[in-house]
Scaffold this motif. Sequence first.
Motif, mmCIF file in Angstrom:
data_model
loop_
_atom_site.group_PDB
_atom_site.id
_atom_site.type_symbol
_atom_site.label_atom_id
_atom_site.label_comp_id
_atom_site.label_asym_id
_atom_site.label_seq_id
_atom_site.Cartn_x
_atom_site.Cartn_y
_atom_site.Cartn_z
ATOM 1 N N LEU A 1 0.808 -1.202 -0.002
ATOM 2 C CA LEU A 1 -0.004 -0.031 0.123
ATOM 3 C C LEU A 1 0.722 1.280 0.078
ATOM 4 O O LEU A 1 0.624 2.312 -0.702
ATOM 5 C CB LEU A 1 -0.823 0.033 1.190
ATOM 6 C CG LEU A 1 -1.772 -1.203 1.191
ATOM 7 C CD1 LEU A 1 -2.665 -1.168 2.439
ATOM 8 C CD2 LEU A 1 -2.901 -1.144 -0.162
ATOM 9 N N ILE A 21 2.164 1.844 -3.534
ATOM 10 C CA ILE A 21 1.174 2.191 -4.203
ATOM 11 C C ILE A 21 0.888 3.838 -4.324
ATOM 12 O O ILE A 21 0.604 4.510 -5.076
ATOM 13 C CB ILE A 21 -0.470 1.379 -3.992
ATOM 14 C CG1 ILE A 21 -0.107 0.055 -4.598
ATOM 15 C CG2 ILE A 21 -1.448 1.964 -4.882
ATOM 16 C CD1 ILE A 21 0.176 -0.274 -6.129
ATOM 17 N N ASN A 63 3.341 -3.168 -8.606
ATOM 18 C CA ASN A 63 2.516 -3.719 -7.354
ATOM 19 C C ASN A 63 0.990 -3.782 -7.591
ATOM 20 O O ASN A 63 0.284 -3.974 -6.839
ATOM 21 C CB ASN A 63 2.981 -3.095 -6.351
ATOM 22 C CG ASN A 63 4.376 -3.429 -5.647
ATOM 23 O OD1 ASN A 63 4.622 -4.539 -5.758
ATOM 24 N ND2 ASN A 63 5.064 -2.480 -5.398
ATOM 25 N N ALA A 105 -1.581 -5.145 -4.824
ATOM 26 C CA ALA A 105 -2.372 -3.995 -4.133
ATOM 27 C C ALA A 105 -3.785 -4.715 -4.314
ATOM 28 O O ALA A 105 -4.619 -4.729 -3.197
ATOM 29 C CB ALA A 105 -2.171 -2.744 -4.860
ATOM 30 N N PHE A 150 -5.972 4.568 -4.906
ATOM 31 C CA PHE A 150 -5.524 3.666 -5.879
ATOM 32 C C PHE A 150 -5.982 3.650 -7.220
ATOM 33 O O PHE A 150 -5.508 3.820 -8.252
ATOM 34 C CB PHE A 150 -5.667 2.068 -5.135
ATOM 35 C CG PHE A 150 -5.475 1.093 -6.234
ATOM 36 C CD1 PHE A 150 -3.725 0.848 -6.363
ATOM 37 C CD2 PHE A 150 -6.039 0.396 -6.956
ATOM 38 C CE1 PHE A 150 -3.463 -0.248 -7.076
ATOM 39 C CE2 PHE A 150 -6.001 -0.596 -7.647
ATOM 40 C CZ PHE A 150 -4.550 -1.035 -7.908
#
Length: 105
Positions: free
Chosen positions: A13, A16, A27, A31, A55
């Motif tokens: 996280l 990201i 990733n 994620a 995201f």
Amino acid sequence: KKYVLFPQGFEVLRDINYGDPEAMQDNNNKAMVTFEQAIQCAPSDPFLWNQIGVFYLRQEHYANAKEAFETSIQLDPHYFNAWSNLGECSRANCQKIKKKLKFLP
């Protein structure tokens, strides 16, 4: 309020949300798996839904981002970051639409 943090997914996280674009791209699949696991464990965590929205926003998936931010706000109407991110999502989506309209005959 207490929000759930998933240590096993924290590095993914972090990459990201704060990493460079290459780390983010590498990733993305990790994620999504981490987010899916986290949502199963804590479906009513507004922080988590906001992170999912971020995201999606960074990938320019505005509809998914909007839905995640709205879920976060429903869970905690006073969560400023979710409101702010929802506004940014709307602004970015409008910019994208304006660019597309420029190229119409």
